[in-house]
Design a protein around this motif. Structure first.
Motif, mmCIF file in Angstrom:
data_model
loop_
_atom_site.group_PDB
_atom_site.id
_atom_site.type_symbol
_atom_site.label_atom_id
_atom_site.label_comp_id
_atom_site.label_asym_id
_atom_site.label_seq_id
_atom_site.Cartn_x
_atom_site.Cartn_y
_atom_site.Cartn_z
ATOM 1 N N LEU A 332 0.833 -1.212 0.000
ATOM 2 C CA LEU A 332 0.000 0.000 0.000
ATOM 3 C C LEU A 332 0.863 1.257 0.000
ATOM 4 N N TYR A 333 1.952 1.215 0.753
ATOM 5 C CA TYR A 333 2.865 2.363 0.769
ATOM 6 C C TYR A 333 3.547 2.514 -0.590
ATOM 7 N N MET A 342 3.571 -3.662 -8.643
ATOM 8 C CA MET A 342 3.703 -4.268 -7.323
ATOM 9 C C MET A 342 3.227 -5.711 -7.356
ATOM 10 N N ILE A 343 3.914 -6.556 -6.611
ATOM 11 C CA ILE A 343 3.543 -7.962 -6.475
ATOM 12 C C ILE A 343 3.560 -8.289 -4.984
ATOM 13 N N HIS A 348 -2.460 -16.605 3.155
ATOM 14 C CA HIS A 348 -3.801 -17.006 3.569
ATOM 15 C C HIS A 348 -4.830 -16.461 2.571
ATOM 16 N N LEU A 349 -5.186 -17.282 1.579
ATOM 17 C CA LEU A 349 -6.097 -16.835 0.537
ATOM 18 C C LEU A 349 -7.538 -16.695 1.027
ATOM 19 N N GLU A 350 -7.828 -17.165 2.245
ATOM 20 C CA GLU A 350 -9.168 -16.965 2.776
ATOM 21 C C GLU A 350 -9.453 -15.487 3.043
ATOM 22 N N HIS A 351 -8.384 -14.667 3.028
ATOM 23 C CA HIS A 351 -8.552 -13.225 3.202
ATOM 24 C C HIS A 351 -8.749 -12.513 1.868
ATOM 25 N N ALA A 352 -8.836 -13.268 0.776
ATOM 26 C CA ALA A 352 -8.842 -12.668 -0.562
ATOM 27 C C ALA A 352 -9.972 -11.662 -0.747
ATOM 28 N N GLN A 353 -11.162 -11.974 -0.226
ATOM 29 C CA GLN A 353 -12.290 -11.075 -0.435
ATOM 30 C C GLN A 353 -12.107 -9.769 0.334
ATOM 31 N N ILE A 354 -11.424 -9.824 1.477
ATOM 32 C CA ILE A 354 -11.202 -8.619 2.275
ATOM 33 C C ILE A 354 -10.268 -7.663 1.554
ATOM 34 N N ILE A 355 -9.232 -8.211 0.900
ATOM 35 C CA ILE A 355 -8.214 -7.363 0.268
ATOM 36 C C ILE A 355 -8.476 -7.132 -1.216
ATOM 37 N N GLU A 356 -9.614 -7.640 -1.703
ATOM 38 C CA GLU A 356 -9.879 -7.634 -3.138
ATOM 39 C C GLU A 356 -9.736 -6.248 -3.764
ATOM 40 N N LEU A 360 -2.949 -3.595 -4.365
ATOM 41 C CA LEU A 360 -1.778 -4.391 -4.000
ATOM 42 C C LEU A 360 -1.053 -4.957 -5.212
ATOM 43 N N GLY A 361 -1.525 -4.616 -6.408
ATOM 44 C CA GLY A 361 -0.914 -5.168 -7.607
ATOM 45 C C GLY A 361 -1.278 -6.634 -7.771
#
Length: 470
Positions: A332-333, A342-343, A348-356, A360-361
């Motif tokens: 993010l920075y 950015m890569i 933990h892909l279970e967080h994918a919907q939160i960070i969608e 984040l690139g």
């Protein structure tokens, strides 16, 4: 480490539900495999030394569990190794994984074995000695992740790229932002804007995977998965006004195994590599192994350090520390500093919907890459004739893209697709006729010897091409 999974499978045939699989190690990879293979109807037995970890999996999945050392003959006997068809060793220790496979193979000469081997020092000898170890397949998630990241750096502009037909066809991921030329565009009008023939096979909107038709309208925030011949992807980027840049300098946060594999390859390609690592001893190791890299000892989440090391001048920022939260914050920075590419590594892909919707690139998951290779092998065991050549999970695991070789026994050979009855939520996304590839329409057809790319959002597993037809 070679990955000839399908080629290594013997002629044993299985039908759904009959295959018995032992999974040693109930960590991230083991849990993901348990979910994927258990959902496909396989008989799964887990082996782990930690009772609380096993109890968690028993509660979530319909599996058997044995507590103990997976390299022990007694424990393997309890797990039913003599009747098992496949042993997957994915503990945190390479040596235990190797010994487990060797022991299992000595107790059951017909068993297939897959070991996760992560130490770079073992790569060459594992390949050369795989017969002596009784190994059917060795997987290295860190090396696979490094290869994936290198691809993304070579072809910036896409969030993710999966290749098929020996690199001639791709499925790429793009995000529709507020300035995108595709915002509020119906898919019927897509090719006019793209300037070439492409196909949107899946749209991910608010965590839901949609198989769109031509009347579907793209909205801001959508993530779209586009299929096209590789040459068309360059045209697509140009006509969408997505500026690509040649990567000359890369900053990598975190000095783990992926960083080693990636930095080694980037340096060979003449790209400047800067690594920020908090562990001093690891810094010394990387300096010795990668003398051409600039290794910095420090906390990669420190704004002052990132600024002093020139984050605003780098062409790509890759965050690969051991903590997802730290990777997210650093990325993010980096976005706020205007880093072009950015890569971000996410375990933990279970967080994918939160960070969608976070900038984040590209998101990289070594666990997902590793399990894709294993799932491909299992499907080849299940039905060697007609098994998928390539399997990729897309749209955060909501869909699959599979590549099949068309056999003489495949139904509908030579029949135009407009006359082919395909199951609901299945799309034929590409056809490769030897050197010529195409995005199919109703007049397209396939013949024996061609390869066909299929995208599916169905819950049931597709084992061979004939499974997609009504």
């Amino acid at each position: 480490m070679k990955n000839n999974a399908v080629e290594n499978v013997c002629n044993t045939m299985f039908t759904e539900g009959e295959m018995k699989i032992l999974i040693a190690g109930d960590g991230k990879v083991g849990a993901f495999l348990t979910r994927e293979l258990g959902a496909a109807g396989y008989d799964i037995t887990l082996i782990d030394s930690k009772q609380n970890v096993l109890e968690s999996s028993i509660e979530r999945y319909d599996v058997m569990a044995i507590r103990g050392n997976c390299a022990s003959m007694d424990i393997l006997n309890q797990a039913g190794v003599k009747d098992a068809d496949l042993m997957i060793a994915a503990t945190s220790a390479d040596e235990i994984n190797l010994l487990s496979c060797l022991t299992a193979h000595s107790m059951n000469a017909k068993i297939h074995t897959i070991a996760r081997i992560r130490n770079p020092e073992y790569s060459e000898q594992i390949y050369r000695m795989r017969g002596r170890f009784g190994l059917s397949l060795a997987v290295n998630p860190e090396k696979q992740a490094a290869i994936e990241i290198e691809h993304l750096l070579k072809y910036p502009g896409f969030l993710k790229r999966d290749t098929f037909a020996k690199g001639r066809v791709e499925i790429v991921e793009l995000r529709i932002n507020g300035e995108s030329k595709l915002k509020d565009v119906a898919l019927n009008d897509l090719n006019t804007i793209a300037g070439c023939k492409v196909l949107v096979c899946i749209v991910l909107r608010k965590g839901q995977a949609i198989a769109p038709d031509g009347n579907f309208t793209l909205r801001e925030g959508d993530r779209i998965f586009v299929t096209a011949p590789t040459d068309n992807m360059t045209i697509l980027l140009k006509n969408l006004g997505i500026i690509t840049h040649k990567v000359r300098r890369v900053m990598i946060c975190g000095g783990g195994r992926i960083t080693f594999y990636l930095a080694h390859q980037l340096l060979r390609n003449g790209i400047k590599v800067q690594i920020i690592e908090q562990n001093y001893e690891r810094c010394l190791e990387l300096t010795a192994k990668l003398p051409a890299a600039c290794v910095v000892h420090g906390d990669a989440s420190s704004q002052i350090l990132l600024e002093s090391e020139g984050i605003e001048e780098c062409d790509a920022l890759i965050t690969m520390t051991g903590m997802d939260e730290q990777n997210i914050i650093i990325s993010l920075y980096g976005n706020s500093c205007g880093v072009p590419q950015m890569i971000t590594k996410i375990a933990h892909l279970e967080h994918a919907q939160i960070i969608e919707n976070l900038p984040l690139g590209s998101i990289i998951s070594p666990k997902e890459l590793c399990t894709n290779a294993i799932v491909r092998y299992v499907r080849a065991m299940h039905n060697q004739t007609g098994a998928a050549i390539t399997v990729h999970g897309i749209a955060d695991g909501h869909a699959e893209a599979l590549e099949f070789l068309v056999e003489p026994t495949t139904r509908y050979c030579g029949v135009p697709l407009k006359d082919v009855q395909v199951k609901r939520n299945v799309l034929i996304a590409g056809i490769s006729h030897k050197a010529r590839t195409e995005v199919p329409d109703g007049e397209s057809c396939f013949d024996a010897g061609d390869t066909v790319i299929v995208v599916s959002t169905r819950e049931e597993v597709i084992y061979q091409l004939n499974d997609i037809f009504e």
